[in-house]
Write an enzyme that holds these catalytic residues in place. Structure first.
Site, PDB file in Angstrom:
ATOM      1  N   ASP A  78      -2.029   7.911   3.499  1.00 26.46           N
ATOM      2  CA  ASP A  78      -1.625   6.551   3.902  1.00 26.46           C
ATOM      3  C   ASP A  78      -2.291   6.227   5.244  1.00 26.46           C
ATOM      4  O   ASP A  78      -2.730   7.133   5.951  1.00 26.46           O
ATOM      5  CB  ASP A  78      -0.090   6.485   4.042  1.00 26.46           C
ATOM      6  N   GLU A  79      -2.389   4.955   5.585  1.00 29.65           N
ATOM      7  CA  GLU A  79      -2.973   4.529   6.868  1.00 29.65           C
ATOM      8  C   GLU A  79      -4.363   5.153   7.052  1.00 29.65           C
ATOM      9  O   GLU A  79      -4.711   5.630   8.132  1.00 29.65           O
ATOM     10  CB  GLU A  79      -2.077   4.942   8.044  1.00 29.65           C
TER      11      GLU A  79
ATOM     12  N   LYS B 202       0.832  -1.218   0.000  1.00 29.80           N
ATOM     13  CA  LYS B 202       0.000   0.000   0.000  1.00 29.80           C
ATOM     14  C   LYS B 202       0.862   1.262   0.000  1.00 29.80           C
ATOM     15  O   LYS B 202       0.646   2.169  -0.790  1.00 29.80           O
ATOM     16  CB  LYS B 202      -0.933   0.024   1.222  1.00 29.80           C
TER      17      LYS B 202
ATOM     18  N   ARG C 185       4.694  -7.045  11.108  1.00 30.30           N
ATOM     19  CA  ARG C 185       5.919  -6.254  10.905  1.00 30.30           C
ATOM     20  C   ARG C 185       7.087  -7.149  10.505  1.00 30.30           C
ATOM     21  O   ARG C 185       8.102  -6.676  10.029  1.00 30.30           O
ATOM     22  CB  ARG C 185       6.325  -5.485  12.188  1.00 30.30           C
TER      23      ARG C 185
ATOM     24  N   GLN D 284      -6.010  -3.031  10.397  1.00 34.14           N
ATOM     25  CA  GLN D 284      -4.923  -2.410  11.149  1.00 34.14           C
ATOM     26  C   GLN D 284      -5.342  -1.125  11.847  1.00 34.14           C
ATOM     27  O   GLN D 284      -4.496  -0.315  12.215  1.00 34.14           O
ATOM     28  CB  GLN D 284      -3.744  -2.120  10.219  1.00 34.14           C
TER      29      GLN D 284
HETATM   30  P1  ATP Z   1       1.485  -1.978   5.966  1.00 35.79           P
HETATM   31  O1  ATP Z   1       0.064  -2.432   5.891  1.00 35.79           O
HETATM   32  O2  ATP Z   1       2.224  -2.681   7.030  1.00 35.79           O
HETATM   33  O3  ATP Z   1       1.604  -0.497   5.999  1.00 35.79           O
HETATM   34  P2  ATP Z   1       1.974  -1.893   3.138  1.00 35.79           P
HETATM   35  O4  ATP Z   1       0.795  -2.501   2.508  1.00 35.79           O
HETATM   36  O5  ATP Z   1       2.058  -0.409   3.160  1.00 35.79           O
HETATM   37  O6  ATP Z   1       2.159  -2.472   4.602  1.00 35.79           O
HETATM   38  P3  ATP Z   1       4.565  -1.781   1.949  1.00 35.79           P
HETATM   39  O7  ATP Z   1       5.288  -1.302   3.139  1.00 35.79           O
HETATM   40  O8  ATP Z   1       4.311  -0.820   0.859  1.00 35.79           O
HETATM   41  O9  ATP Z   1       3.228  -2.493   2.402  1.00 35.79           O
HETATM   42  O10 ATP Z   1       5.291  -3.032   1.330  1.00 35.79           O
HETATM   43  C1  ATP Z   1       5.794  -4.079   2.148  1.00 35.79           C
HETATM   44  C2  ATP Z   1       7.142  -4.518   1.632  1.00 35.79           C
HETATM   45  O11 ATP Z   1       6.984  -5.196   0.396  1.00 35.79           O
HETATM   46  C3  ATP Z   1       8.095  -3.382   1.371  1.00 35.79           C
HETATM   47  O12 ATP Z   1       9.391  -3.806   1.709  1.00 35.79           O
HETATM   48  C4  ATP Z   1       7.957  -3.162  -0.125  1.00 35.79           C
HETATM   49  O13 ATP Z   1       9.104  -2.573  -0.665  1.00 35.79           O
HETATM   50  C5  ATP Z   1       7.763  -4.586  -0.627  1.00 35.79           C
HETATM   51  N1  ATP Z   1       6.993  -4.661  -1.884  1.00 35.79           N
HETATM   52  C6  ATP Z   1       5.767  -4.183  -2.106  1.00 35.79           C
HETATM   53  N2  ATP Z   1       5.361  -4.452  -3.358  1.00 35.79           N
HETATM   54  C7  ATP Z   1       6.366  -5.122  -3.952  1.00 35.79           C
HETATM   55  C8  ATP Z   1       6.574  -5.687  -5.270  1.00 35.79           C
HETATM   56  N3  ATP Z   1       5.651  -5.607  -6.229  1.00 35.79           N
HETATM   57  N4  ATP Z   1       7.744  -6.307  -5.505  1.00 35.79           N
HETATM   58  C9  ATP Z   1       8.685  -6.393  -4.540  1.00 35.79           C
HETATM   59  N5  ATP Z   1       8.558  -5.896  -3.297  1.00 35.79           N
HETATM   60  C10 ATP Z   1       7.415  -5.257  -3.004  1.00 35.79           C
HETATM   61 MG    MG Z   2       2.140   0.966   4.755  1.00 32.42          MG
END
Ligand code: ATP
Ligand code: MG
Length: 733
Positions: A217-218, A37, A600, A248
Site C-alpha cells: 500500500d502507499e 486503493k 482526509r 500523495q
Molecule cells: P488514500 O489515497 O487516502 O489512501 P484510498 O484510495 O486507499 O485512499 P480507501 O481508504 O480504500 O481509499 O477508501 C476510501 C473510503 O471509501 C473508505 O471509507 C472505503 O471504505 C470507502 N469505499 C471505497 N470503495 C468503496 C465502494 N465501492 N463502495 C463504498 N465505499 C467504498
Molecule cells: Mg489508502
C-alpha cells in the site's frame, strides 16, 4: 467465507472488482485519494485466501506507518473475521525486523539484536563526534544522522560541503559501534535483508517460497530499498500487487521515489495497470477543493476525482487574527458540530504541518476537558521513564547493547559517573569486548580500579539474577519483575507527587502494552516486544477510550479519513515549509502534502490561517499559504478574492465567514481579558454550568488569575479540570 467474499465483491465498482480479481502477476493500481486503493488491496488479500485458497501466511501486506498498518489489519479482520490465520500486515520496518530475527544469523547478526532508535543513534554519533573533537556547533549529531541515513540508503552527498567528507569518514566508525553493540538502526533494517539476499541466495529462496504474494500500500512512498525488497521477495512469479497515488508522495525528503509508480511498468513489463477515479470518501465540494489544489502541480499524471455524493457542505476558509484564536475557533466549531450534528469526538481531526502547532490546540482542548490524542507527537517510548525500563529489558535480551547499558547502570543513580564509564570503556577496548560483557564478568571487572569494581558489581548481580528469573517468565511477568527489581518503580515513587504520578502511570501503561501483546500473540517473547517498542511510537495504540479528537501532522494523516477535518496554520513558511521552498520539486511535494490533508475529509473541511503567529519567540505577521490561491473562489465559503500578496477580508466577508454565533463567545472572553476586565472569581462550592458537561460544583482551584484552573464535579459525569480562561463556563450562584 465464500458468502462474505461474494458480499464484499458486490460492494465494489467494476474497476475495483477487476483489480481485486486481477490474474496473477504484477499489478499496479494507480488512483487518486479515497478511491478505494486500500480497500482493493485488503480485498485482494481476502480474495486470494477465500477464492484462490492461498494460505493466508503466504500473503504479505506492507505499508508505511504503524497507523496505516493498524488500518490494514482492522480491515482484514473486518472481511475475514477474527481468526488467527490472517495474512501478516505491517510496516516495512517491522517486517524487516522479523526477517532479520529469523534469518539474520546468515549474515552474522545474532537473533537477539537490538534496534537503535533515532535517539540512540544520535547518542552514538555525539560520542563519535566527541572522540574526534568535532564541536556540536561545527557538526550536530542530528545533521550527521541525516547525512549518514542518506548514505545508507544508497544516496550520495554533494561533497560541496567539507563536512560531507567528514560524514563519509565517520560512517564506518558508526557502523562499527553498532556492530559491537549487536544493534541495527532503522536504515539497516531495510538495507541488511537486501545484503543478506545478495550474499545468501539460499535465504532469499526460503523467503520467496514462504510468500506467494506481496501486496504494497502507499507504493508512491517506497524508497529504493523497499521497492527492491518487495520485488525480490515476489520474484520469480512476480505476484506483486501495489497500489499508490503519485499525487500523495510526501516522503521525497526521506528518499521516497514516487517515480517508482512509473518505473513499475518499465521494470515489470507484464504489469497490469488499473485506474480508479470514483471517490467514496469525500463529498463533491471537498473534492472540488482537492482537485483545484493538485491541478497546480506539473509533474503528475492527470486524474480528476469525482463522486456520486454531489451534495455537501462547502469548504470553509477562515482567517483569524492570531494563532490562539485559531485554536479557540476550531475548538468552538468542534463543540458546535458535536452538539448540533451528532458527531463524536473521534470524528474530528486537526492537521498541521509542524508538530509545534499542536501545543496551542492542546491547551484549549485541555482547558475544556475535551478528550484528544496527539498522533505521533509526544512519543510514548521517548519518555524518560519508559526509556529507562526499556534499557533494562534490552540489556537482558542483548548483553552487548551499549546504549542500553549506559542508561540502565545509571538509573536509578548508583554513583556511577563519567569516570567509571571512561574506565569501563577503556577496559572494553583493551579486552576487545563490549562494556556489557566487562560488567557482567567478574574476571573482566577485576581489570578495573577497585572503586569502579565496587560500583559495578551490584549492577552485574542485578542483571544476572534478573536474566535467570525472567528466563522462566512470560512477557508481562518479566516486565513487572524488572520494574520492581531494578529499583525504577521505587525511584519514581520518591519523586515529587506531580511528576511521580505521571511517570508511574506511564510505566503502568507499558505493562498494559505488554499485556495486550501477550493476549494477542501468546508466543511473543521479550525480544519480539522490544522490536515492536522500537518501531511503534504511539501510545494511542494502547488507548482504551478511542473517542478522542485527533491531532496530527499532515504527514501522519496519510491513508486515514475523518468526517470533519481542520487543516490549520495554512501560512507561508509553514506550508510550504520554509525549508522546502528552494526548488520546484520541493514546492510540489509540499503541495501534495496539502492535497493529502484536504483529501482526509469525508463531510466537512475547514481551512484556517492566522495573520499573526509566534515564530521562535517573536510575533510575526504571516502571509496566507500560496496554495490557497489555487483554490477557486466558488469552492469555498468566506473567501474574499485574494490579491497576489495577501488575502483581504472585508467586514462583509468577515460576516460571511463567521461560522456560527457561538464561535464569537471565546473571542469575546479573549477581548475582555485583553482589555483588562477581570474574570469572574470562582470559589470552592460555587455552582457552575458548562455547555457540554451540565451543572457542577467547584471542588478545587489552582493557578493565578491568568491561568486559573478549577476542578468541577459535574453531575453524572465526574470531575473535570478546567482552565477558566478557556472553558465556556457560567456561574449559577
Ligand atoms: P488514500 O489515497 O487516502 O489512501 P484510498 O484510495 O486507499 O485512499 P480507501 O481508504 O480504500 O481509499 O477508501 C476510501 C473510503 O471509501 C473508505 O471509507 C472505503 O471504505 C470507502 N469505499 C471505497 N470503495 C468503496 C465502494 N465501492 N463502495 C463504498 N465505499 C467504498
Ligand atoms: Mg489508502
Amino acid at each position: 467465507m465464500q458468502h462474505r467474499l461474494q458480499q464484499f465483491l458486490s460492494s465494489l465498482n467494476p474497476e475495483q472488482k477487476a483489480a481485486v480479481g486481477a490474474p496473477e502477476g504484477p499489478v499496479l493500481v494507480l488512483a487518486g485519494a479515497g478511491s478505494g486503493k486500500t480497500r482493493v488491496l485488503t480485498g485482494r488479500a481476502f480474495y486470494l485466501v477465500a477464492h484462490h485458497r492461498v494460505n493466508p501466511h503466504a500473503v504479505l501486506v506492507v505499508t508505511f506507518t504503524n497507523k496505516a498498518a493498524e488500518e490494514l489489519r482492522s480491515r482484514l479482520r473486518g472481511y475475514m473475521g477474527e481468526r488467527s490465520d490472517l495474512p501478516w500486515a505491517g510496516t516495512f520496518h517491522s517486517f524487516c525486523a522479523r526477517l532479520l530475527r529469523l534469518h539474520g544469523e546468515a549474515i552474522g547478526l545474532p537473533r537477539e539484536f537490538s534496534i537503535y532508535d533515532t535517539a540512540d543513534t544520535e547518542q552514538v554519533l555525539s560520542e563519535i563526534l566527541a572522540e574526534h573533537r568535532i564541536g556540536r556547533d561545527e557538526l550536530s549529531p542530528a545533521a550527521l544522522r541525516s547525512w549518514i541515513s542518506l548514505l545508507k540508503n544508497g544516496g550520495s552527498l554533494s561533497g560541496r560541503n567539507p563536512l560531507h567528507r567528514r560524514a563519509e569518514e565517520l560512517l564506518p566508525r558508526y557502523d562499527e559501534r553498532l556492530r559491537r553493540a549487536q544493534a541495527v538502526d532503522f536504515d539497516d533494517l531495510l538495507r541488511l535483508p537486501l545484503e543478506m539476499f545478495r550474499s545468501r541466495p539460499d535465504v532469499l529462496e526460503i523467503v520467496q517460497r514462504r510468500f506467494d504474494h506481496v501486496l504494497v500500500d502507499e507504493f508512491q512512498d517506497t524508497n529504493a530499498h523497499q521497492y527492491e525488497l518487495a520485488k525480490q521477495i515476489a520474484a520469480p512469479q512476480n505476484n506483486l500487487f501495489v497500489v499508490g497515488d503519485d499525487d500523495q508522495s510526501i516522503y521525497g525528503w526521506r528518499g521516497a521515489q514516487y517515480r517508482n509508480v512509473y518505473d513499475f511498468q518499465r521494470d515489470l513489463p507484464a504489469a497490469q495497470v488499473y485506474r480508479l477515479e470514483q471517490n467514496y470518501r469525500s463529498t463533491q465540494p471537498i473534492l472540488d477543493v482537492a482537485n483545484d489544489v493538485i491541478a497546480a502541480n506539473r509533474d503528475r499524471q492527470e486524474k480528476r476525482l469525482w463522486t456520486e455524493r454531489v451534495a455537501g457542505e462547502k469548504t470553509v476558509l477562515r482567517q483569524v487574527p492570531r494563532a490562539v484564536d485559531e485554536a479557540h475557533e476550531v475548538v468552538g466549531e468542534i463543540h458546535h458540530l458535536r452538539r448540533t450534528k451528532g458527531y463524536g469526538w473521534k470524528d474530528f481531526a486537526v492537521l498541521y504541518r509542524v508538530n509545534a502547532l499542536s501545543r496551542q490546540f492542546e491547551e484549549v482542548l485541555i482547558g475544556q476537558a475535551i478528550p484528544y490524542t496527539v498522533i505521533g507527537g509526544t512519543r510514548f517510548y521517548e519518555r524518560k521513564e519508559i526509556k529507562d525500563i526499556v534499557a533494562y529489558l534490552r540489556v537482558l535480551v542483548n548483553a552487548d547493547d551499549e546504549q542500553a547499558w549506559r542508561r540502565a547502570m545509571r538509573t536509578p543513580p548508583r554513583g556511577i559517573g563519567d569516570v567509571t564509564l571512561k574506565q569501563l570503556e577503556q577496559e572494553a577496548r583493551r579486552t576487545g569486548r563490549s562494556i556489557g560483557r566487562v560488567i557482567l564478568s567478574e574476571a573482566d571487572r577485576s581489570g578495573l580500579p577497585k572503586a569502579a569494581q565496587n560500583k559495578l558489581a551490584p549492577v552485574a548481580e542485578l542483571v544476572t539474577t534478573l536474566k535467570a528469573r525472567t528466563a522462566k517468565m512470560g512477557l508481562v511477568e518479566s516486565v513487572e519483575a524488572v520494574l520492581e527489581a531494578s529499583g525504577l518503580m521505587a525511584h519514581y515513587e520518591q519523586r515529587d507527587p506531580d511528576e511521580s504520578e505521571e511517570r508511574i502511570a506511564n510505566l503502568a501503561q507499558l505493562v498494559e502494552a505488554a499485556r495486550d501483546r501477550a493476549r494477542e500473540h501468546p508466543e511473543f517473547s521479550l525480544s519480539d516486544f522490544l522490536a515492536e517498542v522500537a518501531l511503534v511510537s504511539d501510545i494511542d495504540e494502547y488507548d482504551e477510550t478511542p473517542d478522542r479528537v485527533a491531532l496530527m501532522t499532515m504527514h501522519a494523516s496519510k491513508g486515514l479519513e475523518f468526517p470533519v477535518v481542520f487543516a490549520v496554520g495554512l501560512e507561508e513558511k509553514l506550508l510550504p515549509h520554509q525549508r522546502s521552498q528552494g526548488t520546484l520539486a520541493e514546492i510540489e511535494e509540499e503541495r501534495r502534502l496539502f492535497y493529502v490533508a484536504v483529501t482526509r475529509a469525508m463531510q466537512r473541511l475547514y481551512l484556517t490561517y492566522s495573520q499573526m503567529r509566534y515564530v521562535n519567540g517573536t510575533l510575526e505577521f504571516q502571509e496566507p499559504s500560496r496554495f490557497l490561491r489555487d483554490i477557486s473562489p466558488e469552492h469555498v465559503r468566506g473567501w474574499s478574492l485574494p490579491g497576489r500578496a495577501s488575502v483581504r477580508v472585508t467586514e462583509e466577508d468577515d460576516d460571511l465567514v463567521a461560522w456560527h454565533e457561538e464561535s464569537s463567545a471565546p473571542r469575546e472572553k479573549q477581548r475582555r481579558l485583553m482589555t483588562g476586565q477581570t474574570l469572574i472569581p470562582y470559589r470552592i462550592g460555587d455552582v457552575v454550568q458548562h455547555p457540554e458537561f451540565g451543572v457542577g460544583v467547584v471542588t478545587a482551584k489552582s493557578g493565578g488569575l491568568d491561568d486559573l484552573k478549577i476542578r468541577v464535579a459535574f453531575e453524572g459525569i465526574g470531575s473535570k479540570l478546567l482552565a477558566v480562561k478557556f472553558a465556556p463556563l457560567k456561574k449559577l450562584q
